[in-house]
Write an enzyme that holds these catalytic residues in place. Structure first.
Site, PDB file in Angstrom:
ATOM      1  N   ASP A 450       0.823  -1.187  -0.003  1.00 56.42           N
ATOM      2  CA  ASP A 450       0.031  -0.203   0.242  1.00 56.42           C
ATOM      3  C   ASP A 450       0.790   1.229  -0.119  1.00 56.42           C
ATOM      4  O   ASP A 450       2.142   1.243   0.089  1.00 56.42           O
ATOM      5  CB  ASP A 450      -0.964   0.027   1.248  1.00 56.42           C
ATOM      6  N   ASP A 513     -11.005   1.380  -2.899  1.00 54.42           N
ATOM      7  CA  ASP A 513     -11.628   1.236  -1.700  1.00 54.42           C
ATOM      8  C   ASP A 513     -13.077   1.311  -1.853  1.00 54.42           C
ATOM      9  O   ASP A 513     -13.773   1.031  -0.721  1.00 54.42           O
ATOM     10  CB  ASP A 513     -11.131   2.420  -0.874  1.00 54.42           C
TER      11      ASP A 513
END
Ligand code: GLA
Length: 693
Positions: A450, A513
Site C-alpha cells: 500500500d 476502496d
C-alpha cells in the site's frame, strides 16, 4: 516485414496486422510524421511535401508535424525535449544520422539516430512493433557523450499527430473512493493537460490518452496510447492552428530536473500505442491481449479473503484465525491479513516503519495464524506500506533524516505519516531487507503493498519524482527474483496505483476502496477500457456499504465482484447460514468461470432498453459468460435484448439461463439477440454458455 524503408524518399512505413504508421526525413533533416491509421501497402507511395512557411508568423516548424519536436528555433507548439548544456545553451538542434532495425525476441524495432548538431548529445527514437496486437511502443533514449553534465528540463517520450480537429478526448477523473470516473471532452483550440504531481500515482487521472472521431464501442476511429510509468506523468493534447491535433505524454516536468552526467544514458518510459477503425472494443482487446500475453504474470489470480473491512486495525490472532476458518469454508484460496499486525499499529497514529509482529495481538507469533491458514489449504497474504513511516514510530525516531523533508520546514503529515526517501541507498536497503526477512521467515504467498499519501517536500533533489517509483519497481523486481512464487498486489489508498508502468512489476491491483457494487459497475467499466480484467481486483463487502450507505443484495454484490478477480471483504463471522451457502455457491461458480473471466475476451455490450441495464460478455475458446445488471427498474420494468459479440455465426451455442437451457446459433445471438427481462432493483444474472458439442 513490419518495417519498410523507402531509401529513395527517406520514408519509414511501420506496419502491424491492420495498421500503419509512417514518417520520413526531409531535406532539412526534420523527422516528419506522415501517417497513422489503417494499413498501407507501400512506403514508396508516401511523399514528404516540401515546406514553405505560411507567413513570417507561421514558421515551418509550426506547420510541420514532427515525430519528436525539441525546444529550439521557431518552435512554439508543445515540444518533447528541453535541455540545457553546460555553457548555458538552452536550444536543441537535431540531425538525422541513420537508423538500425533491431530484432529482439522475434520482434522488430526501428531505432532512429538523432544527434545534436553541435554537442555530442544523442537522441535515439525507438519504435517497437507488436504486429499481431496492432500495437507499437515508442520511446526515446538520450545519451550524453559530452564532457559536461546536461540538464533535462522536460522529457515526453513521443509525440503523435492526428490530422483532424474536434476529436473527443477521454480519460478518467476521480479521487479516493471514486477512481476511474470516465469523462469525454471535445478537443478544441488550446490544450488539454492531464497530469500527476503527487509522486505516488494518483486517483485523479490515469496516464493514457484516447482520442476518437465520434467512435462507438464497435465503429469509428480511435487513437490511443498508454504510458509505461507510475508517478508523475503529464500528457498534453493540443489542437493546433493548422488542422491537426497533437498528443504527447511522458515525465511531468513539474519541479523535475534530470541531470545526465557525461557518459550517461536515460531511457524515457515507453508509450504503448495503437489505432483502431472499429471503435473502443478493438482498443481494449488489443491492450488486454498484449498485457495478458506479455506483461502480466501467467495463471489466474486466487479468490481472496481480506480482513480489512471486517476488523480494520483491531486484528489479533484469535479473530483472524476465526475469519480464516470461515473464509476457507466459503471457498477462499488466499487469506490476506491487512493493516494492524505490526509495531504499535492500533490506528493510523503509529506503527508504520516498525515491521515487527505485535506480540500483544499475536502472542504466539504470526506462525500460529499462518499454520492454520495453510492447514485450511489457503495461501497467506500480508499488508505492508513500506514507503511510509509514522512520526511516532521507532524507525523515525532512529532515522529522522530518512524522510523527504526540508531542514527549515515543518514536515508535512498526511494520514499521520511521512514518506521515506527511498532513493537513499540505506532506505532502499532497509525496505528490501525488511521484506526479504518477512518473506524468508514466514510462509507468505502474497504481499499487499500500500501507499497512502502523496510525496511532498522532496528536498534538494529534483529527480526524486522519477527516481522514487523506479526504486520501488527495482525493489519489487529484486524481491520477486528471490521469492518467485510470491504475488505482489499494488494498492495506493485504493486504486491509486494502476498504470502500464506498474502492470507486470506487480501482479494484482486493488481497483478502489469503493466496494459499493453499483458504483463498481462504472469504475470497472472505465477500468476495463485500458486494463485487463485479470488486473482488476473486486471484493464483495458488507452492507450498508461503508462509503455509500447503500444496501444491495448479496447476489448482486457477488455478480459485480465476479466481473474481475473475485475477493471477499465482509465480516463473514456475521454471515447467516443462507449467506454462507450463497457465498459458497457463488465462489464455486466463479472458480469454474474464472479462466473465461480473467483470460478471456471482454465485451461491453450495448443496452437498447430504456431501462439502464449493464451488459457484459466474456469469451474464451468455445465458452462464454454473460453478466446482466439492472440496478434500478423504471419505465415499466422494460426488458432488454442482449446482442452478443465475437461468436461464430453458424455454430450452435447452449445457454444455461435461469429458465433452463436454450440452444441458438451465433448468428441469432449476435444479430437478433437474446431477450432478457430483470425485475425489481439490484437485479442481476450470470448466464454461462458454450458451443454445442
Ligand atoms: C488503504 C487501502 C485499504 C486498506 C487500508 C489499511 O486505504 O486501500 O484497502 O488496506 O489502507 O490501512
Amino acid at each position: 516485414m513490419s518495417i519498410a524503408v523507402s531509401e529513395k524518399s527517406n520514408v519509414f512505413l511501420l506496419s502491424t496486422k491492420s495498421t500503419s504508421y509512417a514518417f520520413g526525413m526531409d531535406d532539412r533533416g526534420l523527422v516528419r510524421h506522415l501517417y497513422w491509421g489503417k494499413k498501407l501497402l507501400s512506403a514508396d507511395e508516401l511523399e514528404l511535401p516540401s515546406l514553405t512557411e505560411v507567413s513570417t508568423n507561421d514558421p515551418v516548424f509550426e506547420i510541420t508535424p514532427e515525430e519528436f519536436p525539441v525546444h529550439g528555433g521557431l518552435r512554439y507548439k508543445e515540444h518533447c525535449l528541453k535541455a540545457t548544456f553546460a555553457d548555458g545553451t538552452r536550444e536543441l538542434v537535431y540531425q538525422y544520422c541513420g537508423y538500425d532495425v533491431e530484432e529482439t525476441e522475434g520482434r522488430e524495432e526501428l531505432v532512429l539516430h538523432l544527434k545534436d548538431e553541435h554537442y555530442a548529445f544523442f537522441m535515439d527514437l525507438h519504435y517497437r512493433l507488436y504486429p499481431q496486437y496492432d500495437l507499437m511502443e515508442r520511446s526515446v533514449v538520450l545519451s550524453n557523450q559530452t564532457e559536461d553534465p546536461i540538464q533535462i528540463e522536460k522529457l515526453h517520450s513521443a509525440q503523435f499527430h492526428i490530422p483532424y480537429e474536434n476529436l473527443n478526448f477521454s480519460n478518467v477523473h476521480g479521487h479516493w473512493g471514486a477512481e476511474q470516473q470516465r469523462f469525454v471532452q471535445k478537443v478544441s483550440y488550446g490544450k488539454i493537460v492531464i497530469e500527476n504531481r503527487r509522486g505516488i500515482s494518483t486517483h485523479n487521472h490515469n496516464p493514457y490518452f484516447v482520442l476518437d472521431r465520434d467512435a462507438t464501442e464497435t465503429a469509428g476511429e480511435v487513437y490511443f496510447g498508454a504510458l509505461r510509468l507510475s508517478g508523475n506523468f503529464s500528457g498534453v493534447v493540443e489542437q493546433t492552428q493548422y488542422g491537426e491535433t497533437l498528443v504527447q505524454m511522458g515525465l511531468n516536468d513539474h519541479d523535475c530536473l534530470l541531470e545526465l552526467k557525461p557518459g550517461e544514458t536515460f531511457a524515457a518510459p515507453a508509450i504503448l500505442c495503437g489505432y483502431s477503425d472499429s471503435g473502443f472494443e478493438t482498443m481494449s482487446h488489443n491492450l488486454h491481449r498484449f498485457a495478458l500475453d506479455h506483461i502480466l504474470r501467467k495463471d489466474c489470480r486466487p479468490v481472496l479473503y481480506n480482513s480489512w473491512e471486517a476488523t480494520e486495525f483491531h486484528v489479533n490472532s484469535r479473530d483472524q484465525i476465526n475469519l480464516a476458518r470461515k473464509a476457507a469454508e466459503l471457498g477462499a484460496e488466499l487469506f490476506v491479513l491487512d493493516d494492524g499486525w505490526f509495531g504499535e499499529r492500533h490506528s493510523i497514529q503509529n506503527g508504520l516503519g516498525d515491521w515487527y509482529v505485535n506480540e500483544g495481538k499475536f502472542p504466539n507469533g504470526l506462525e500460529e495464524l499462518i499454520d492454520v491458514v495453510k492447514e485450511l489449504g489457503m495461501k497467506f497474504g500480508i499488508w505492508v506500506e513500506p514507503e511510509m513511516v509514522n512520526p511516532k514510530a521507532q524507525l523515525y525516531q532512529q532515522h529522522p533524516d530518512w524522510i523527504y523533508h526540508y531542514e527549515t520546514r515543518v514536515s508535512d503529515t498526511s494520514r499521520v505519516q511521512y514518506v521515506l526517501n527511498v532513493t537513499k541507498p540505506e532506505v532502499r536497503d532497509f525496505i528490501y531487507n525488511m521484506l526479504d526477512d518477512l518473506l524468508t521467515r514466514y510462509d507468505i504467498d502474497y504481499i499487499k503493498w500500500d501507499a497512502n499519501r502523496p510525496i511532498s517536500q522532496t528536498g534538494p533533489q529534483r529527480d526524486v519524482w522519477y527516481k522514487h517509483i523506479q526504486t520501488i519497481y527495482e525493489v519489487v523486481t529484486e524481491l520477486k527474483k528471490k521469492h518467485p512464487d510470491v504475488l505482489f498486489e499494488a494498492c495506493a489508498s485504493g486504486g491509486g496505483r494502476i498504470d502500464y508502468g506498474i502492470l507486470g512489476i506487480f501482479d494484482d491491483f486493488w481497483t478502489s476502496d469503493n466496494t459499493d457494487a453499483y458504483d463498481r459497475l462504472y469504475i470497472q467499466d472505465a477500468y476495463s477500457r485500458i486494463y485487463p480484467i485479470k488486473a482488476m481486483r473486486a471484493w464483495v463487502t458488507d452492507c450498508p456499504n461503508f462509503l455509500s450507505g447503500r444496501v444491495i443484495p448479496l447476489t448482486f454484490r457477488y455478480h459485480s465482484a465476479m466481473m474481475g478477480s473475485l475477493g471477499v471483504g465482509c465480516n463473514i463471522l456475521k454471515f447467516t447460514p443462507e449467506e454462507v451457502e450463497l457465498s459458497q455457491r457463488m465462489i464455486r461458480q466463479y472458480k469454474e468461470i474464472r479462466p473465461i473471466i480473467q483470460e478471456g475476451v471482454f465485451y461491453r455490450l450495448d443496452n437498447p432498453s430504456a431501462n439502464q441495464y449493464f451488459l457484459y460478455e466474456y469469451l474464451k475458446g468455445g465458452q462464454g459468460v454473460l453478466f446482466a445488471f439492472l440496478p434500478q427498474s423504471k419505465v415499466g420494468h422494460r426488458g432488454t435484448t442482449i446482442r452478443l459479440r465475437g461468436l461464430e455465426e453458424e455454430t450452435i451455442y447452449v445457454l444455461h439461463t435461469a429458465e433452463g437451457d436454450l440452444e441458438k446459433s451465433g448468428a441469432y445471438l449476435m444479430h437478433h439477440g437474446l431477450p432478457l427481462k430483470l425485475g425489481g432493483d439490484y437485479a442481476s444474472t450470470v448466464i454461462r454458455f458454450e458451443k454445442k458439442q
